[in-house]
Each structure stands twice: as C-alpha cells, then as structure tokens.
Design a protein around this motif. Structure first.
Motif, short mmCIF file in Angstrom:
data_model
loop_
_atom_site.label_atom_id
_atom_site.label_comp_id
_atom_site.label_asym_id
_atom_site.label_seq_id
_atom_site.Cartn_x
_atom_site.Cartn_y
_atom_site.Cartn_z
N GLY A 1 0.84 -1.11 -0.19
CA GLY A 1 0.01 0.15 0.15
C GLY A 1 0.87 1.42 -0.11
N ASN A 2 2.03 1.18 0.12
CA ASN A 2 3.17 2.08 0.19
C ASN A 2 4.41 1.63 -0.11
N SER A 3 4.68 1.46 -1.22
CA SER A 3 5.90 1.09 -1.95
C SER A 3 7.06 1.55 -1.17
N GLU A 4 7.04 3.08 -1.43
CA GLU A 4 8.14 4.03 -0.88
C GLU A 4 8.46 3.67 0.48
N LEU A 5 7.68 3.56 1.42
CA LEU A 5 7.75 3.24 2.84
C LEU A 5 8.30 1.99 3.08
N CYS A 6 7.75 0.83 2.30
CA CYS A 6 8.31 -0.69 2.43
C CYS A 6 9.57 -0.74 1.91
N ILE A 7 9.93 -0.33 0.89
CA ILE A 7 11.46 -0.03 0.36
C ILE A 7 12.57 0.42 1.40
N GLU A 8 11.93 1.57 1.88
CA GLU A 8 12.63 2.17 3.15
C GLU A 8 12.82 1.35 4.42
N HIS B 1 6.77 -10.27 4.99
CA HIS B 1 6.06 -9.97 6.49
C HIS B 1 6.37 -8.14 6.51
N ILE B 2 7.24 -7.57 6.11
CA ILE B 2 7.45 -6.33 6.24
C ILE B 2 6.36 -5.71 5.57
N SER B 3 5.95 -6.16 4.13
CA SER B 3 4.79 -5.46 3.35
C SER B 3 3.79 -5.65 4.00
N GLY B 4 3.38 -6.71 4.85
CA GLY B 4 2.14 -6.72 5.63
C GLY B 4 2.20 -5.68 6.72
N MET B 5 3.35 -5.63 7.37
CA MET B 5 3.43 -4.57 8.38
C MET B 5 3.16 -3.33 8.04
N VAL B 6 3.71 -3.06 6.82
CA VAL B 6 3.53 -1.50 6.23
C VAL B 6 2.00 -1.43 5.92
#
Length: 112
Positions: A17-24, A51-56
């Motif tokens: 839902g927020n690729s930029e934040l996920c990549i960060e 897991h990180i993607s789900g957390m974001v």
C-alpha cells in the motif's frame, strides 16, 4: 538484493500500500542484517519481505494482528526479539506483538 529486485519481490512490495515506505524499511532492515552478520537465503528474504509488506499495510491502515500468546515464543532469543523490535519501530501503529512474529525470521536465518 534490494537494488536488483526480483519480480516476486516487487509484487510483494506493491501489496504493502506504500511501496516507498516498504522499500525504506527493507533497506533499513538489510543494513541492520548486515551489521548483525545475518544472511538470509532467497526464500527467507522473500518471506521477510512479505512480512514487512504486511506490516507496512497494517501500519498505514491501522490494523492490528490478533494478540499472541507470548509463551509460544519462549525459544526465541532476546537478541532476535530485540532486532525485530528495532525494525518494528520504523513503522507506527503496529501492535506490540508484531515483533514476536518478525523475530522468527531472524531465528531461522541464524541457523543458516
């Protein structure tokens, strides 16, 4: 692995839902893993990315995971829980129990 994202990784990141934040957060995590000398297999990394993607996603949508019985994590080292906690702090609106789930990724990677 971050600079040369494989198509599956990009697909997982896009689901956040927020690729930029996920990549960060993933970039931060990758540096963190390097300093701790933890190397994940490609499969472990994809699971971690998921897991990180789900957390974001949960962070930006203010969704909480169900409360966990912490006793089931008694075999997980405090080091892994601490690392997971540090990464969880990169996002807001996460349930505190998220660190326990994330710590499993570190425990399994340490066995490599």
């Amino acid at each position: 692995m971050m600079n040369q994202q494989i198509p599956k990784e990009r697909e997982i990141i896009n689901k956040s839902g927020n690729s930029e934040l996920c990549i960060e957060v993933l970039t931060y995590s990758k540096k963190f893993l390097t300093t701790k000398k933890i190397i994940m297999t490609e499969t472990q990394w994809l699971s971690f990315v998921s897991h990180i993607s789900g957390m974001v996603y949960r962070s930006i949508n203010m969704e909480a995971i169900p409360a966990l019985e912490k006793e089931i994590f008694s075999e997980v080292t405090q080091d892994s829980i601490g690392m997971a906690s540090d990464i969880c702090k990169q996002l807001s609106n996460l349930h505190d129990d998220e660190k326990y789930l994330l710590s499993i990724h570190f425990e399994s990677a340490k066995l490599n």
